[in-house]
Design an enzyme around this catalytic site. Structure first.
Site, PDB file in Angstrom:
ATOM      1  N   THR A 136     -13.670   4.294  -1.780  1.00 38.33           N
ATOM      2  CA  THR A 136     -12.502   3.991  -1.826  1.00 38.33           C
ATOM      3  C   THR A 136     -11.300   5.094  -1.651  1.00 38.33           C
ATOM      4  O   THR A 136     -11.558   6.018  -2.420  1.00 38.33           O
ATOM      5  CB  THR A 136     -11.904   3.062  -3.030  1.00 38.33           C
ATOM      6  OG1 THR A 136     -10.709   2.635  -3.088  1.00 38.33           O
ATOM      7  CG2 THR A 136     -12.579   3.465  -4.398  1.00 38.33           C
ATOM      8  N   ASP A 137      -9.997   4.612  -1.189  1.00 37.82           N
ATOM      9  CA  ASP A 137      -9.102   5.735  -1.134  1.00 37.82           C
ATOM     10  C   ASP A 137      -8.377   6.028  -2.786  1.00 37.82           C
ATOM     11  O   ASP A 137      -7.792   6.839  -3.049  1.00 37.82           O
ATOM     12  CB  ASP A 137      -7.945   5.176  -0.223  1.00 37.82           C
ATOM     13  CG  ASP A 137      -7.171   4.261  -0.503  1.00 37.82           C
ATOM     14  OD1 ASP A 137      -7.616   3.412  -1.476  1.00 37.82           O
ATOM     15  OD2 ASP A 137      -6.177   3.680   0.153  1.00 37.82           O
ATOM     16  N   GLU A 138      -8.941   4.933  -3.402  1.00 39.89           N
ATOM     17  CA  GLU A 138      -8.510   4.877  -4.987  1.00 39.89           C
ATOM     18  C   GLU A 138      -8.960   6.407  -5.575  1.00 39.89           C
ATOM     19  O   GLU A 138      -8.241   6.615  -6.785  1.00 39.89           O
ATOM     20  CB  GLU A 138      -8.721   3.867  -5.747  1.00 39.89           C
ATOM     21  CG  GLU A 138      -7.959   2.477  -5.071  1.00 39.89           C
ATOM     22  CD  GLU A 138      -7.730   1.651  -6.038  1.00 39.89           C
ATOM     23  OE1 GLU A 138      -7.963   1.597  -7.216  1.00 39.89           O
ATOM     24  OE2 GLU A 138      -7.442   0.513  -5.593  1.00 39.89           O
ATOM     25  N   TYR A 160     -11.877   1.378 -12.741  1.00 42.89           N
ATOM     26  CA  TYR A 160     -12.554   1.353 -11.462  1.00 42.89           C
ATOM     27  C   TYR A 160     -12.429   2.341 -10.444  1.00 42.89           C
ATOM     28  O   TYR A 160     -13.861   2.772  -9.886  1.00 42.89           O
ATOM     29  CB  TYR A 160     -11.686   0.047 -10.729  1.00 42.89           C
ATOM     30  CG  TYR A 160     -12.066   0.105  -9.123  1.00 42.89           C
ATOM     31  CD1 TYR A 160     -13.384  -0.139  -8.649  1.00 42.89           C
ATOM     32  CD2 TYR A 160     -11.175   0.413  -8.157  1.00 42.89           C
ATOM     33  CE1 TYR A 160     -13.777  -0.301  -7.436  1.00 42.89           C
ATOM     34  CE2 TYR A 160     -11.305   0.386  -6.817  1.00 42.89           C
ATOM     35  CZ  TYR A 160     -12.826   0.218  -6.373  1.00 42.89           C
ATOM     36  OH  TYR A 160     -13.002   0.265  -5.076  1.00 42.89           O
ATOM     37  N   LYS A 164     -15.921   4.935  -9.009  1.00 42.77           N
ATOM     38  CA  LYS A 164     -16.211   5.032  -7.577  1.00 42.77           C
ATOM     39  C   LYS A 164     -16.101   6.375  -7.406  1.00 42.77           C
ATOM     40  O   LYS A 164     -16.949   7.225  -6.716  1.00 42.77           O
ATOM     41  CB  LYS A 164     -15.280   4.286  -6.880  1.00 42.77           C
ATOM     42  CG  LYS A 164     -15.231   2.701  -6.853  1.00 42.77           C
ATOM     43  CD  LYS A 164     -16.539   2.287  -6.219  1.00 42.77           C
ATOM     44  CE  LYS A 164     -16.691   2.202  -4.871  1.00 42.77           C
ATOM     45  NZ  LYS A 164     -18.172   1.626  -4.354  1.00 42.77           N
TER      46      LYS A 164
HETATM   47  O1  DAU Z   1      -7.417   1.024  -1.824  1.00 42.51           O
HETATM   48  C1  DAU Z   1      -8.550   0.319  -1.708  1.00 42.51           C
HETATM   49  C2  DAU Z   1      -8.747  -0.588  -3.124  1.00 42.51           C
HETATM   50  O2  DAU Z   1      -7.786  -1.520  -2.687  1.00 42.51           O
HETATM   51  C3  DAU Z   1     -10.089  -1.034  -3.048  1.00 42.51           C
HETATM   52  O3  DAU Z   1     -11.054   0.077  -3.414  1.00 42.51           O
HETATM   53  C4  DAU Z   1     -10.241  -2.103  -4.120  1.00 42.51           C
HETATM   54  O4  DAU Z   1     -11.561  -2.597  -4.268  1.00 42.51           O
HETATM   55  C5  DAU Z   1      -9.261  -3.288  -3.670  1.00 42.51           C
HETATM   56  O5  DAU Z   1      -9.060  -4.049  -5.095  1.00 42.51           O
HETATM   57  C6  DAU Z   1      -7.808  -2.479  -3.491  1.00 42.51           C
HETATM   58  O6  DAU Z   1      -7.209  -2.153  -4.581  1.00 42.51           O
HETATM   59  P1  DAU Z   1      -5.778  -2.573  -5.122  1.00 42.51           P
HETATM   60  O7  DAU Z   1      -5.788  -2.412  -6.772  1.00 42.51           O
HETATM   61  O8  DAU Z   1      -4.884  -1.888  -4.418  1.00 42.51           O
HETATM   62  O9  DAU Z   1      -5.756  -4.059  -4.832  1.00 42.51           O
HETATM   63  P2  DAU Z   1      -5.311  -5.337  -5.544  1.00 42.51           P
HETATM   64  O10 DAU Z   1      -5.228  -6.229  -4.052  1.00 42.51           O
HETATM   65  O11 DAU Z   1      -5.751  -5.752  -6.767  1.00 42.51           O
HETATM   66  O12 DAU Z   1      -3.621  -4.961  -5.469  1.00 42.51           O
HETATM   67  C7  DAU Z   1      -2.882  -4.449  -4.334  1.00 42.51           C
HETATM   68  C8  DAU Z   1      -1.645  -4.382  -5.009  1.00 42.51           C
HETATM   69  O13 DAU Z   1      -0.864  -5.316  -5.502  1.00 42.51           O
HETATM   70  C9  DAU Z   1      -1.587  -3.267  -6.164  1.00 42.51           C
HETATM   71  O14 DAU Z   1      -0.416  -2.439  -6.102  1.00 42.51           O
HETATM   72  C10 DAU Z   1      -1.246  -4.386  -7.298  1.00 42.51           C
HETATM   73  C11 DAU Z   1      -0.513  -5.377  -6.876  1.00 42.51           C
HETATM   74  N1  DAU Z   1      -0.621  -6.792  -7.343  1.00 42.51           N
HETATM   75  C12 DAU Z   1      -1.984  -7.104  -7.404  1.00 42.51           C
HETATM   76  C13 DAU Z   1      -2.223  -8.543  -7.905  1.00 42.51           C
HETATM   77  C14 DAU Z   1      -3.649  -9.070  -7.785  1.00 42.51           C
HETATM   78  C15 DAU Z   1       0.253  -7.585  -7.567  1.00 42.51           C
HETATM   79  O15 DAU Z   1       1.488  -6.989  -7.795  1.00 42.51           O
HETATM   80  N2  DAU Z   1      -0.125  -8.832  -8.233  1.00 42.51           N
HETATM   81  C16 DAU Z   1      -1.252  -9.290  -8.324  1.00 42.51           C
HETATM   82  O16 DAU Z   1      -1.397 -10.581  -8.735  1.00 42.51           O
END
Ligand code: DAU
Length: 349
Positions: A136-138, A160, A164
């Protein structure tokens, strides 16, 4: 046990895909089996909360596909899946949700680090000719400006991302020490059909379809790059087939957007209103502001993401609209407990 085409038809390659009932893994298997390649796939998946048989129901009777329920942390399960040998291991199996890693990190260390270690050991024992670690880019952490390259330092900032990064370093150490032909892909945020509704896009779409509020963390100005899941799956396949062993490849389609931009578009596509549905809630602890990666190395190998973002997003919303049964089954189950723990207080008036 169902015979695999590789056993009956000489010349077939045999690949072990782990986590193939998850989001990106299931699209990868569908791509491989649908493309008429001389490849048979063994899918080893532990069927934890995000591994869902329905994600790959259309492939379950494919003559070149076999499913085994098992855990990558368990050497016996991995050996059973490898059987008489495989040509490649593609590791999609992972705990992948940042918020869950903040609530309970141990499972992330176990699956993402120890699970990868067990697979690498199996690759060593069985002399596998390709080992692709889906990362992942993270792992680069927050990128204040510019775009992270594969050679940049790793600076993961969530449990997380640190898990990774640990797996990436193990994989590279195995390449260096034992000559295991390791490849690593580091993909950006991914979206599309069958994504478990805990992640931003599927959570917001399904909440909006249910006429519920959507919880934006902090100010919503965090930036992510977005890639359609079919492009991500093609990227992994491309690197598997054309990448140079021992190398890392970033996979990005660009499409940098703030979370608020995504939210506004989803509200519009679902026919809801910003005032009634968008709620700014307590931020994620340690929240990375921006991810951005340079994918020119993968592009030089000929990989090109195809899905235009606006179209991909519209099609994804349509998919969730027309596959209500798929996500309702999830949201009506154990997901409810997670949702309460994660959002009840945040969303309380
Ligand atoms: O960048 C790649 C990664 O992207 C993957 O390695 C991870 O498995 C994947 O979960 C994802 O990580 P993020 O933390 O960026 O994804 P997430 O969908 O949880 O959140 C995207 C953005 O949205 C992040 O800035 C947090 C925000 N968010 C997320 C959720 C679930 C909100 O504002 N509200 C929320 O309820």
């Amino acid at each position: 046990m169902k015979p695999l085409k590789s056993i009956v038809e000489p010349g077939y390659k045999r690949w072990l895909v782990t986590g193939g009932l998850g989001f990106i893994g299931s699209h990868f298997i569908r791509l491989v089996l649908g493309a008429g390649r001389a490849v048979s796939v063994v899918n080893l998946d532990a069927m934890t909360y995000a591994g869902n048989g329905a994600n790959l129901a259309d492939m379950s009777n494919h003559p070149s596909y076999r499913f085994l329920r098992g855990n990558i942390c368990d050497e016996a399960d991995v050996d059973r899946a490898i059987g008489d040998g495989v040509d490649a291991i593609i590791n999609f199996a992972a705990e992948s949700h940042v918020d869950r890693s903040i609530i309970a990190p141990s499972e992330f260390l176990r699956t993402d680090i120890m699970g990868t270690h067990v697979l690498l050991e199996a690759a060593r024992r069985h002399k596998v000719s390709r080992f692709l670690q889906v990362s992942t880019d993270e792992v680069y952490g927050h990128i204040a400006s510019g775009h992270a390259k594969e050679t940049d330092c790793l600076a993961p900032r969530s449990p997380y991302a640190a898990s990774k990064a640990g797996a990436d370093l193990q994989a590279l150490a195995y390449a260096n020490t034992y000559g295991i032909p390791v490849l690593i892909t580091r993909g950006t945020n991914t979206y599309g059909p069958y994504q478990y509704p805990e992640k931003l896009i599927p959570l917001f779409v399904t909440n909006l379809l249910e006429d519920k509020p959507v919880p934006v963390y902090g100010d919503g100005d965090q930036v992510r790059e977005w890639m359609h899941v079919e492009d991500h799956a093609e990227g992994v396949l491309h690197i598997l087939e054309r990448g140079v062993a021992g190398h890392v490849y970033n996979l990005s389609a660009g499409n940098a957007r703030t979370n608020l931009e995504i939210t506004r578009r989803l509200v519009q596509l679902c026919g809801r209103s910003l005032e009634a549905h968008v709620r700014y809630v307590q931020d994620r602890p340690g929240h990375d502001r921006r991810y951005a990666i340079d994918a020119s190395k993968a592009r030089r190998l000929g990989w090109r993401p195809k899905v235009e973002f606006a179209q991909g997003l519209t099609a994804t919303v349509d998919w969730f609209r027309t596959h209500e049964r798929w996500w309702r089954e999830i949201k009506n189950g154990a997901f409810q407990k997670y949702y309460r723990e994660q959002y009840e207080q945040r969303l309380a008036p």
